[in-house]
Write an enzyme that holds these catalytic residues in place. Structure first.
Site, PDB file in Angstrom:
ATOM      1  N   PRO A 218      -1.930 108.449  61.081  1.00  0.00           N
ATOM      2  CA  PRO A 218      -1.145 109.616  61.910  1.00  0.00           C
ATOM      3  C   PRO A 218       0.499 109.150  62.017  1.00  0.00           C
ATOM      4  O   PRO A 218       0.295 107.876  62.133  1.00  0.00           O
ATOM      5  CB  PRO A 218      -1.883 109.878  63.120  1.00  0.00           C
ATOM      6  CG  PRO A 218      -2.832 109.314  62.966  1.00  0.00           C
ATOM      7  CD  PRO A 218      -2.967 107.945  62.002  1.00  0.00           C
ATOM      8  N   HIS A 440      -5.783 129.464  89.370  1.00  0.00           N
ATOM      9  CA  HIS A 440      -6.160 129.443  88.058  1.00  0.00           C
ATOM     10  C   HIS A 440      -6.305 127.758  88.140  1.00  0.00           C
ATOM     11  O   HIS A 440      -7.395 127.474  87.328  1.00  0.00           O
ATOM     12  CB  HIS A 440      -4.891 130.190  86.934  1.00  0.00           C
ATOM     13  CG  HIS A 440      -5.196 129.603  85.733  1.00  0.00           C
ATOM     14  ND1 HIS A 440      -5.638 130.481  84.615  1.00  0.00           N
ATOM     15  CD2 HIS A 440      -5.576 128.305  85.001  1.00  0.00           C
ATOM     16  CE1 HIS A 440      -5.629 129.920  83.561  1.00  0.00           C
ATOM     17  NE2 HIS A 440      -5.469 128.502  83.741  1.00  0.00           N
ATOM     18  N   GLU A 441      -5.403 127.103  88.214  1.00  0.00           N
ATOM     19  CA  GLU A 441      -5.425 125.619  88.226  1.00  0.00           C
ATOM     20  C   GLU A 441      -6.632 125.164  89.195  1.00  0.00           C
ATOM     21  O   GLU A 441      -7.493 124.178  88.646  1.00  0.00           O
ATOM     22  CB  GLU A 441      -4.087 125.181  88.501  1.00  0.00           C
ATOM     23  CG  GLU A 441      -2.803 125.256  87.736  1.00  0.00           C
ATOM     24  CD  GLU A 441      -3.272 124.952  86.154  1.00  0.00           C
ATOM     25  OE1 GLU A 441      -4.031 124.317  85.756  1.00  0.00           O
ATOM     26  OE2 GLU A 441      -2.767 125.839  85.375  1.00  0.00           O
TER      27      GLU A 441
HETATM   28  P1  ADP Z   1       4.963 105.647  61.691  1.00  0.00           P
HETATM   29  O1  ADP Z   1       5.956 105.155  60.372  1.00  0.00           O
HETATM   30  O2  ADP Z   1       3.782 105.222  61.512  1.00  0.00           O
HETATM   31  O3  ADP Z   1       5.341 107.175  61.539  1.00  0.00           O
HETATM   32  P2  ADP Z   1       7.031 104.131  63.220  1.00  0.00           P
HETATM   33  O4  ADP Z   1       6.477 102.683  62.646  1.00  0.00           O
HETATM   34  O5  ADP Z   1       7.982 104.539  62.551  1.00  0.00           O
HETATM   35  O6  ADP Z   1       5.452 105.103  62.788  1.00  0.00           O
HETATM   36  O7  ADP Z   1       6.734 104.194  64.758  1.00  0.00           O
HETATM   37  C1  ADP Z   1       7.689 104.550  65.492  1.00  0.00           C
HETATM   38  C2  ADP Z   1       8.097 103.676  66.765  1.00  0.00           C
HETATM   39  O8  ADP Z   1       6.797 103.706  67.703  1.00  0.00           O
HETATM   40  C3  ADP Z   1       8.175 102.063  66.406  1.00  0.00           C
HETATM   41  O9  ADP Z   1       9.669 102.009  66.227  1.00  0.00           O
HETATM   42  C4  ADP Z   1       7.834 101.473  67.923  1.00  0.00           C
HETATM   43  O10 ADP Z   1       8.692 101.723  68.785  1.00  0.00           O
HETATM   44  C5  ADP Z   1       6.593 102.316  68.168  1.00  0.00           C
HETATM   45  N1  ADP Z   1       5.453 101.792  67.761  1.00  0.00           N
HETATM   46  C6  ADP Z   1       4.454 102.564  67.223  1.00  0.00           C
HETATM   47  N2  ADP Z   1       3.383 101.885  66.989  1.00  0.00           N
HETATM   48  C7  ADP Z   1       3.437 100.698  67.706  1.00  0.00           C
HETATM   49  C8  ADP Z   1       2.820  99.566  68.050  1.00  0.00           C
HETATM   50  N3  ADP Z   1       1.625  99.329  67.569  1.00  0.00           N
HETATM   51  N4  ADP Z   1       3.316  98.388  68.690  1.00  0.00           N
HETATM   52  C9  ADP Z   1       4.443  98.637  69.281  1.00  0.00           C
HETATM   53  N5  ADP Z   1       5.291  99.604  68.921  1.00  0.00           N
HETATM   54  C10 ADP Z   1       4.924 100.596  68.149  1.00  0.00           C
HETATM   55 ZN    ZN Z   2      -5.427 127.059  82.232  1.00  0.00          ZN
END
Ligand code: ADP
Ligand code: ZN
Ligand code: MG
Length: 641
Positions: A218, A440-441
Site C-alpha cells: 500500500p 450520539h457519541e
Molecule cells: P511508498 O513509496 O511505499 O509510498 P515511501 O517510501 O515514499 O512510501 O514512504 C514515505 C515516508 O514514510 C518515508 O519517507 C518515511 O519517512 C516514512 N516511512 C514509511 N515507511 C517507513 C518505515 N518502515 N520506517 C521508517 N519510515 C517510514
Molecule cells: Zn457516530
C-alpha cells in the site's frame, strides 16, 4: 550530492520562460511595425499625390525643378516658391507611359532621372518580408516549445533525445536502519545487496544474478525508502524514474527513454535502477477495459522487457520497481529473469509501528511520559508515512504550546489530527445540536462498554474536527488483532449503529449525522456475507472479490442480479438485528446515557476513565451523589426532562 541529470536545458523555471516569451512577442511587433514605417516613408514621406494632368500642367507652367521617374510613380520636385503653402518635399503621381513626357521636360529645362532600383527593392523585400517572417517563425517555434514544456513533455524538438528526468544520486544516505520494521522485505533485499557488493562471487559459481525485484504494498509503507536503502547499503548509485515519466504524447518516446535509462545505468554500474509506480507502463497489454491498445505504452513496455533481458549481465545493475497495484501488471513483467522477485511491503503491525515511531522520534526531543506502545495501539492501520507525519505534527504542536519537548498528549493529539482532522474551535454549534452530538457519541461509547468483544473507550469528544466529524468516540484495542470473529464484527456494527440509536431513544428524532456510521456498518455487514462466508444462506461462497487490495480495497461483485438482491436482503437483516440490539442497550442504560451526555456537554471532551467511572456509578444500585459535579449533573437533568 544530488546530481539532477537533466539534459535538454530545461532548467529555467516556467515563469522566466514566460517573461522571455512576452519580450520576444513585443520585440517582434515593434520590429515589424518599425520596418513597415521605415520602408513606406522611404517611398513617400508626407507628400501629396496629384493627377498626371496636373503634373503636365506644372511642367508647362515652369513650376518643376526636377523629376524622378520610378517604376510605378513619378516624383515631382517643385521649384521653391514663397506663396505655396506646401510642406512636403515633392508631389507624386502614377507612372503613365507617355512618349511626349521627356521632350516636354527637355523643353522646360527640367532635370530628370530614374534611380537604379534593384538594391532598394531587395532591401525593402528583406526588411518588409524576410525579417519579420523570420522573427515570427522564431516566435512560433518558441511558443511550441513553451507549450510542450507546459504539458510536461520533451517536445517535438526533443523526440528521440534523452529527456528523461532521471534522478541520480551517488549516495542516497539512507540505510536499512532508517527503515523500521519490514524485516521480511529487508531479508529478501539482502541478497541483492550482496550481489551488488560482489558480483564476481555469483558469476564464479555460475549463478544467475537477480535482475529485478518488485516492491509491492500500500502507499506510504516505505517502498521508495527501501529502494533507496538498498542503494545506500550496497553503496552504489541510485537512479530513479517514475513510471509516468515514460508515458508521452508521441509514440516511441517512452521506448527511447527506456533505452537511454538502461544505457546510462550500464555506464554507472554498479547501480540500482528504481522505477516507481511501474503500473503506469506495466499495465497488462491484453486488458479489455483499457480499450485493447495503447501503442505508446505497449512499445514502452516491450522496450523495458527487452532491455531487462538484454543488458550486459556482467554489469552489476539491479532493477527495482514499486507498485501498489500488482494485479494490473503484465504477466510478462513478472516472469523469471525480470521482476521475478516480489517483495511484499505490508502495513506495519503493532511492533512495526512502534519501531517506526522510534525511528522518526529519534530526531525529536521527547518528554518522559512518552509511551510509543500506546500510540502504536491507537494507530492500527496507519502506514509509515502516517506515523512520520504524526511525529512531526506532535513536534509542531509542542512548539505551538511553547514547550521544549514533545509530550504524550502532543502525540495523541497528532494521532487524532491525522485520523479526524484538526479541531475546529471556531465552529459554533447550537445548544441543541451539541446535545444531539453528545448523546450520539455517548451512544457509541455505551454500546462499546456494554458488549463483550469490543475495544475499550479511550476518549469521547464533541469538539468538531475539520474532516467532517462533529464529535467522535475513540476506541483503543488492548492488543492487536489479526482475525475477527463473527461476534466481534456484529458487536462493532452495533457500536456503529448505537450513535443514531441514542438519538432515537433520547430525542425521538433522526439526523443526518450518522451517515458515516451507517456506511461503515453496511460495508461490514456486506463483507461478512460476501467475503467472509459468515451467512447461512450463502455459506462459504465468494460473492464479491477485492480488486486492488493495496489501495482502497474496493470489492467487486461476481454474481448475478438475483443473488445480489438476496445478498442485499441478508445485509438488511443483519443491520436490522444490530440496530435493534443497539436500541436495546441504549434503553437499558438510559440513566447512564443522560448522565454521561450531560457531563460531556459540560466538559466537551472526556477520557475513557471518566466515562467508565460514571457508568459504574450508574450501574450501582443506590445513588448517593457526593461531589459537586454529580449535583450539577442531576440539576441539569431535571431542567431538561
Ligand atoms: P511508498 O513509496 O511505499 O509510498 P515511501 O517510501 O515514499 O512510501 O514512504 C514515505 C515516508 O514514510 C518515508 O519517507 C518515511 O519517512 C516514512 N516511512 C514509511 N515507511 C517507513 C518505515 N518502515 N520506517 C521508517 N519510515 C517510514
Ligand atoms: Zn457516530
Ligand atoms: Mg513511493
Amino acid at each position: 550530492m544530488n546530481d539532477n541529470n537533466k539534459p535538454g536545458g530545461n532548467g529555467s523555471p516556467p515563469n522566466n520562460d514566460f517573461k522571455l516569451f512576452m519580450r520576444i512577442i513585443i520585440f517582434s511587433l515593434i520590429v515589424t511595425f518599425g520596418m513597415h514605417l521605415l520602408s513606406t516613408s522611404m517611398v513617400s514621406k508626407m507628400n501629396q499625390e496629384i493627377k498626371y494632368s496636373e503634373f503636365i500642367q506644372m511642367v508647362k507652367d515652369d513650376e518643376v525643378s526636377q523629376v524622378e521617374i520610378q517604376s510605378d510613380r513619378i516624383l515631382i520636385y517643385p521649384k521653391p516658391k514663397d506663396n505655396t503653402p506646401y510642406i512636403g518635399n515633392y508631389y507624386y503621381t502614377g507612372y503613365i507611359k507617355d512618349d511626349n513626357l521627356l521632350p516636354l521636360l527637355d523643353e522646360h529645362n527640367v532635370d530628370y532621372s530614374s534611380p537604379v532600383q534593384e538594391n532598394s527593392i531587395f532591401m525593402l523585400f528583406i526588411m518588409e518580408w524576410v525579417l519579420p517572417i523570420c522573427l515570427w517563425g522564431l516566435l512560433f517555434m518558441f511558443l511550441g516549445r513553451f507549450l510542450m514544456k507546459k504539458m510536461g513533455g520533451g517536445g517535438i524538438m526533443g523526440v528521440g533525445k534523452s529527456n528523461a528526468k532521471i534522478y541520480m544520486q551517488k549516495e542516497t544516505g539512507v540505510t536499512f536502519a532508517d527503515v523500521a520494521g519490514q524485516d521480511e522485505a529487508k531479508e529478501s533485499l539482502e541478497e541483492i545487496i550482496d550481489f551488488l557488493h560482489n558480483p564476481a562471487k555469483y558469476a564464479a559459481i555460475g549463478a544467475k544474478q537477480p535482475r529485478g525485484a518488485l516492491l509491492v504494498g500500500p502507499p506510504g509503507t516505505g517502498k521508495t525508502l527501501l529502494a533507496k536503502a538498498v542503494a545506500g547499503e550496497a553503496n552504489v548509485t541510485f537512479m530513479s524514474l517514475t513510471g509516468s515519466d515514460f508515458v508521452e504524447m508521441f509514440v516511441g518516446v517512452g521506448a527511447s527513454r527506456v533505452r537511454d535509462l538502461f544505457k546510462q545505468a550500464q555506464e554507472n554500474a554498479p547501480c540500482i535502477v528504481f522505477i516507481d509506480e511501474i503500473d503506469a507502463i506495466g499495465k497488462s497489454r491484453d486488458n479489455a477495459i483499457n480499450g485493447g491498445g495503447n501503442d505508446e505504452r505497449e512499445q514502452t513496455l516491450n522496450q523495458l522487457l527487452s532491455e531487462m533481458d538484454g543488458f550486459d549481465s556482467s554489469k552489476a545493475v539491479v532493477v527495482l520497481a514499486a507498485t501498489n497495484r500488482p494485479e494490473v501488471l503484465d504477466k510478462a513483467l513478472l516472469r523469471p529473469g525480470r521482476f521475478d522477485r516480489r517483495i511484499i511491503v505490508e502495513k506495519p503491525d503493532l511492533i512495526g509501528r512502534e519501531k517506526i515511531l522510534q525511528v522518526h522520534a529519534a530526531k525529536v526531543k521527547l518528554g518522559n511520559d512518552v509511551d510509543f506502545k500506546k500510540i502504536a495501539l491507537a494507530t492500527s492501520g496507519a502506514v509509515g508515512a502516517d506515523l512520520a507525519n504524526m511525529v512531526n505534527e506532535a513536534a509542531l504542536r509542542a512548539v505551538r504550546m511553547g514547550r521544549s519537548e514533545v509530550l504524550q498528549e502532543d502525540l495523541m493529539e497528532a494521532v487524532e489530527v491525522v485520523i479526524a482532522g484538526k479541531e475546529k474551535k471556531d465552529r459554533i454549534m447550537s445548544e441543541k445540536e451539541k446535545r444531539i452530538v453528545a448523546f450520539h457519541e455517548v451512544g457509541h461509547a455505551l454500546a462499546a462498554a456494554k458488549q463483550k468483544n469490543t475495544q475499550p473507550v479511550q476518549k469521547i469528544t464533541i469538539v468538531p474536527r475539520t474532516m467532517g466529524a462533529l464529535g467522535y468516540t475513540m476506541q483503543m484495542p488492548e492488543e492487536e488483532h489479526y482475525l475477527m470473529t463473527r461476534d466481534e464484527i456484529i458487536s462493532e456494527i452495533v457500536v456503529l449503529l448505537a450513535g443514531r440509536s441514542a438519538e432515537e431513544v433520547e430525542f425521538g428524532l433522526v439526523t443526518t449525522g450518522a451517515s458515516n456510521d451507517i456506511e461503515r456498518a453496511s460495508q461490514l455487514a456486506r463483507s461478512m456475507i460476501s467475503q467472509y462466508g459468515m451467512s447461512e444462506t450463502f455459506d462459504m461462497m465468494a460473492l464479491e472479490s477485492v480488486q486492488n487490495r493495496y489501495l482502497d480495497g474496493r470489492a467487486v461483485s461476481n454474481c448475478g442480479d438475483i443473488t445480489m438482491a438476496q445478498l442485499d436482503q441478508e445485509v438488511l437483516a443483519i443491520i436490522k438485528e444490530c440496530h435493534a440490539k443497539a436500541v436495546e442497550i441504549i434503553s437499558d442504560n438510559k440513566k447512564a446515557l443522560v448522565k454521561i451526555s450531560e457531563y460531556l456537554i459540560e466538559k466537551e471532551t472526556i477520557t475513557g476513565e471518566e466515562f467508565m467511572d460514571i457508568l459504574k456509578e450508574c450501574d450501582e444500585p443506590q445513588e448517593t451523589p457526593e461531589n459537586s459535579t454529580e449535583e450539577a449533573i442531576t440539576d441539569n437533568k431535571e431542567e431538561n426532562s
